[in-house]
Design a protein around this motif. Sequence first.
Motif, PDB file in Angstrom:
ATOM      1  N   LEU A   1       6.475  -8.070   4.107  1.00  0.00           N
ATOM      2  CA  LEU A   1       7.182  -7.650   3.417  1.00  0.00           C
ATOM      3  C   LEU A   1       6.714  -6.137   2.665  1.00  0.00           C
ATOM      4  O   LEU A   1       7.179  -5.285   2.642  1.00  0.00           O
ATOM      5  N   THR A   2       5.243  -6.217   2.563  1.00  0.00           N
ATOM      6  CA  THR A   2       4.686  -5.446   2.001  1.00  0.00           C
ATOM      7  C   THR A   2       4.070  -4.332   3.106  1.00  0.00           C
ATOM      8  O   THR A   2       4.080  -2.674   3.356  1.00  0.00           O
TER       9      THR A   2
ATOM     10  N   ILE B   1       0.668  -5.021  -8.633  1.00  0.00           N
ATOM     11  CA  ILE B   1       0.635  -4.743  -6.913  1.00  0.00           C
ATOM     12  C   ILE B   1       1.443  -4.211  -6.082  1.00  0.00           C
ATOM     13  O   ILE B   1       1.499  -2.973  -5.904  1.00  0.00           O
ATOM     14  N   TRP B   2       2.530  -4.539  -6.283  1.00  0.00           N
ATOM     15  CA  TRP B   2       3.783  -4.340  -5.735  1.00  0.00           C
ATOM     16  C   TRP B   2       4.425  -2.829  -5.512  1.00  0.00           C
ATOM     17  O   TRP B   2       4.747  -1.984  -4.525  1.00  0.00           O
ATOM     18  N   PHE B   3       5.152  -3.236  -6.927  1.00  0.00           N
ATOM     19  CA  PHE B   3       5.578  -2.134  -7.437  1.00  0.00           C
ATOM     20  C   PHE B   3       4.791  -0.748  -7.558  1.00  0.00           C
ATOM     21  O   PHE B   3       5.346   0.481  -7.582  1.00  0.00           O
ATOM     22  N   LEU B   4       3.327  -0.624  -8.055  1.00  0.00           N
ATOM     23  CA  LEU B   4       2.702   0.488  -7.963  1.00  0.00           C
ATOM     24  C   LEU B   4       1.830   0.787  -7.132  1.00  0.00           C
ATOM     25  O   LEU B   4       0.198   0.336  -7.709  1.00  0.00           O
TER      26      LEU B   4
ATOM     27  N   THR C   1       5.561  -0.419   1.458  1.00  0.00           N
ATOM     28  CA  THR C   1       4.189   0.042   0.437  1.00  0.00           C
ATOM     29  C   THR C   1       4.270   1.760   0.566  1.00  0.00           C
ATOM     30  O   THR C   1       4.420   1.809   2.448  1.00  0.00           O
ATOM     31  N   ALA C   2       3.175   2.228  -0.221  1.00  0.00           N
ATOM     32  CA  ALA C   2       2.904   3.512  -0.039  1.00  0.00           C
ATOM     33  C   ALA C   2       4.118   4.589   0.424  1.00  0.00           C
ATOM     34  O   ALA C   2       4.198   4.916   1.341  1.00  0.00           O
TER      35      ALA C   2
ATOM     36  N   LEU D   1       2.976 -12.043 -12.059  1.00  0.00           N
ATOM     37  CA  LEU D   1       2.586 -10.598 -12.323  1.00  0.00           C
ATOM     38  C   LEU D   1       1.851  -9.357 -12.139  1.00  0.00           C
ATOM     39  O   LEU D   1       2.096  -8.660 -11.617  1.00  0.00           O
ATOM     40  N   TRP D   2       0.912 -10.364 -11.682  1.00  0.00           N
ATOM     41  CA  TRP D   2      -1.010  -9.348 -10.907  1.00  0.00           C
ATOM     42  C   TRP D   2       0.276  -8.536  -9.244  1.00  0.00           C
ATOM     43  O   TRP D   2      -0.329  -7.751  -9.097  1.00  0.00           O
TER      44      TRP D   2
END
Length: 95
Positions: free
Chosen positions: A21-22, A72-75, A26-27, A67-68
């Motif tokens: 999914l990343t 990492i995924w959303f930001l 991402t980005a 949480l981590w």
Amino acid sequence: MNKIAALANRLPVTALLLTALTLTTTACSRFNNNGSLSIWGIAILVLDVLALIDVFRQPWTIGKKILWVAIIWFLPVLGLILYYLLSGRGKSNLA
């Protein structure tokens, strides 16, 4: 307790799915105008995947891992910086 053990057994599969999914989400600046990948986007993607793998290797509770992963995924860029600065990497548990 069995539910937690079952969830812990699924973490590698979850990490693989999150990695896939990343790759697709991402980005924002990952693509150039012609649709090809930019070098900056590839670098962020590789660092995100490495950070996600590192999160799942840590001996933390499932809640802290989730949480981590969310940070990492959303930001993607800020999440990487926060993770490597605040995650407590390099601390030894040896007495």
